[in-house]
Write an enzyme that holds these catalytic residues in place. Structure first.
Site, PDB file in Angstrom:
ATOM      1  CE  LYS A 116      -9.162  -7.889  -3.654  1.00 53.88           C
ATOM      2  NZ  LYS A 116     -10.776  -7.634  -4.461  1.00 53.88           N
ATOM      3  CD  GLU A 191       0.182 -12.108  -3.222  1.00 53.07           C
ATOM      4  OE1 GLU A 191      -0.663 -13.225  -3.128  1.00 53.07           O
ATOM      5  OE2 GLU A 191       0.210 -12.164  -4.265  1.00 53.07           O
ATOM      6  CG  HIS A 226       1.423  -1.462  -3.593  1.00 56.93           C
ATOM      7  ND1 HIS A 226       2.674  -2.709  -3.776  1.00 56.93           N
ATOM      8  CD2 HIS A 226       1.977  -0.996  -1.748  1.00 56.93           C
ATOM      9  CE1 HIS A 226       3.401  -2.211  -2.683  1.00 56.93           C
ATOM     10  NE2 HIS A 226       3.010  -2.322  -1.667  1.00 56.93           N
ATOM     11  NE  ARG A 283     -12.586  -3.431  -7.833  1.00 57.34           N
ATOM     12  CZ  ARG A 283     -11.867  -2.253  -8.243  1.00 57.34           C
ATOM     13  NH1 ARG A 283     -11.731  -1.274  -9.615  1.00 57.34           N
ATOM     14  NH2 ARG A 283     -10.121  -2.939  -8.126  1.00 57.34           N
TER      15      ARG A 283
END
Length: 644
Positions: A116, A191, A226, A283
């Site tokens: 990421k 982040e 999440h 994916r």
């Protein structure tokens, strides 16, 4: 042409890929761990290859073993599914180097997007909007709240929200441990966390001839830990301009890495409507069925065609039609911090009607174990409008017969009918705001009536249901404990010439071992009653209930010592709090013990401030549900003074 395909996965996604393979005439191979020896994906595959062991790190995450299995079984191609090795560039390269067809994007694209952190750098260079990363070592209070994320995978694993700077070191350690266990890679980045944002994504499909399809949007904002719970397509209320901006950004991301195959570009849309790039999943997604329903396509079939070198059927995707909503059915207890549940899944039946689809890796009689994700199934509804799709899905879940471990079925039904969801007021804080109301016990009258049905069915078949008999001329009683909240019900009835009748006055129109009909207030309600050992499952038209049959008198030996910390689920102790030992002082709510179950870490907290007087847990110890881990008392440990 692919003639034999190995699916490097398990559960519902393996079964779903097999379905397309059967339609295309492709033979299937699966791999399985020892814990999955009897699983549905093993039963459905044409050939199965054992991977010795139970832990994911010893089996499904061993790329070398999976490639060897493909070669041994004569497979010519490998499909990774989602999770496990699906975004592992090393595995994709090993598949290719072994002379096998990789049903996925180019290895180079996987390398660029699988991390990421690297993906964000690439997207910034391509002009896609994104959140600026934060160095955890240099984070200040001005950077809060922060979101910690695993660089090598998704699915909510390795993800933590940090609102207090003092919590950052501990949460970072936990995120690294969880990411390592799930993906074999402990890289974690940070982040800014956007409050009240929406999780919106774009499905893409690209071929080797340069065609890239943007297949609409999906909203996946309803999440727990999440991880997505309810998804839908198209994302409601975005507006044409924002939707087009997301499409353009997704296509740009795909072209920037020379993408081929199926992928998803995920965005966080702020409350003000500003999108930020989150990640690109190289994916198939868990929620791909809602896109398939709206566009009338088979994404797995398209993946296989692209892997064989075929172009997409047209320069543009087919036009979308209608709305689709998907709910993930988990074996978990939302009212108890989403704790995973295990045990025998005795019955799993979802209505088979037009507009409904069931993707599952289980059937009645299977066992839900501790080693993998607790998702039992995905139920998908497709209808001309969003309101119709939501109504169809909620009713299908309400009518489903699910006997076994506690599930999130009631939460799903209530979520779909919640005013905010109905009005498409969606954001990732939905369950933070509404969980208490959505998990409140069902109405007392409805549950008591269901318990009454259980008692009358028991009276109709005493040798199967009851543990005792009373004289027919006397009032007879049955006691039940409702799940999952433990509320107790005592049902009294009399047995006369016409059979048993409750003393509370409801009229019995039918009373048999498996079916009971009761009239109350002029309304007749029908119940299906199914006993399994000391548990009884009661299914009605407007809800299902599970009860444990209780003896008439309580057992005093069932009590536990005050302050006992019991394992809430089967799992493995992965770590203890620093310095934890008998005699240590602890604070109320302090995390003491970490258990790993179904790929997630669960913290065992001190129930009150006091002293740890016993410790039975140690890293690596496997425990069953209810195992005594430690004891905390509020009395200090007295130590004898010694003279210097």
């Amino acid at each position: 042409m692919i003639s034999t395909l190995l699916v490097a996965n398990r559960g519902e996604i393996a079964c779903r890929i097999f379905r397309t393979c059967r339609e295309l005439g492709i033979a299937t191979v699966t791999v399985y761990s020892d814990a999955d020896a009897g699983a549905l994906h093993v039963r459905e595959a044409d050939t199965a290859v054992r991977l010795p062991g139970t832990a994911a790190g010893d089996t499904y995450l061993r790329g070398d073993l999976v490639v060897a299995a493909a070669l041994a079984a004569g497979a010519g191609a490998v499909h990774p599914g989602y999770g496990f090795l699906s975004e592992n560039a090393g595995f994709a390269r090993a598949v290719r180097d072994a002379g096998l067809v990789w049903v996925g994007p180019p290895v180079e694209a996987v390398e660029l997007m699988a991390s990421k952190t690297r993906a964000k750098e690439l997207m910034a260079a391509a002009g896609v909007p994104l959140l600026a990363p934060v160095d955890p070592a240099r984070a200040t209070t001005g950077d809060l709240p922060l979101l910690l994320k695993a660089a090598a995978g998704g699915g909510g694993r390795g993800m933590r929200i940090v609102r207090d700077l003092g919590d950052l070191p501990g949460e970072l350690t936990a995120a690294v441990a969880e990411a390592t266990a799930a993906f074999g890679d402990g890289e974690v980045f940070a982040e800014p966390y956007v409050e009240h944002g929406r999780h919106v994504e774009v499905q893409i499909m690209a071929d080797a001839q340069g065609t890239v399809w943007a297949l609409g949007t999906r909203d996946c904002s309803l999440q727990r830990r999440h991880q997505k719970v309810i998804e839908e397509a198209p994302a409601p209320g975005l507006g044409d301009a924002l939707g087009q901006r997301l499409h353009d950004a997704a296509v740009a991301a795909a072209r920037a890495v020379g993408y081929r195959g199926a992928g998803t570009v995920e965005f966080l849309v702020s409350a003000g409507g500003r999108p930020y790039f989150l990640e690109m999943n190289t994916r198939l997604q868990v929620e791909h069925p809602v896109t398939e329903a709206v566009f009338g396509i088979d994404l797995v079939a398209l993946q296989l065609g692209v892997a064989e070198g075929e172009p997409l059927p047209a320069a543009a995707p087919p036009p979308p039609a209608g709305h689709a909503v998907e709910a993930r059915l988990y074996a978990e207890d939302p009212a108890r911090d989403w704790q995973p549940q295990t045990g025998a899944l005795l019955t799993l039946e979802v209505p088979d009607e037009p507009g409904l689809r069931l993707d599952t890796g289980y059937t009645g009689g299977d066992t839900v174990g501790v080693h993998y994700d607790p998702m039992l199934a995905k139920v998908i509804a497709h209808a001309p409008t969003r309101a119709q799709a939501v109504r169809l899905l909620a009713r299908a879940l309400e009518r489903a017969r699910i006997h076994g471990p506690v599930t999130n079925r009631d939460l799903l039904v209530r979520s779909l009918r919640h005013p905010d969801f109905v009005a498409a007021r969606l954001d990732t804080g939905f369950y933070d705001r509404h969980l208490a109301a959505l998990t409140a016990p069902a109405g007392e009258d409805g549950r008591r009536l269901a318990a009454t049905a259980a008692a009358l069915a028991s009276a109709a078949a005493p040798t199967r249901f009851g543990a005792w008999r009373n004289l027919p001329s006397q009032d007879q009683t049955r006691r039940y404990r409702g799940e999952p909240d433990g509320a107790e019900f005592e049902i009294a009835y009399r047995t006369g010439r016409d059979g048993p009748a409750p003393v509370t006055g409801e009229r019995v129109t039918t009373a048999g071992p498996g079916r009971v009909a009761l009239e109350a207030g002029g309304v007749t309600r029908h119940f299906s009653v199914t006993p399994h050992g000391d548990r009884v499952h009661v299914d009605g038209a407007h809800g299902s209930y599970t009860f444990t049959v209780l003896p008439r008198f309580s057992d005093p030996a069932a009590r536990t010592e005050p302050g006992s910390l019991l394992a809430p689920m089967p799992g493995t102790v992965v770590r203890l709090a620093d310095g934890l030992a008998p005699g240590a002082a602890v604070e109320a709510g302090q995390p003491l013990i970490w258990l790993e179950a179904m790929k997630m870490e669960h913290r065992i907290l001190a129930p009150a401030a006091g002293t740890l007087t016993a410790l039975h847990a140690a890293p690596g110890l496997q425990v069953e549900v209810g195992a005594l881990l430690a004891v905390v008392t509020d009395a200090p440990v007295h130590q004898e003074e010694t003279n210097p």
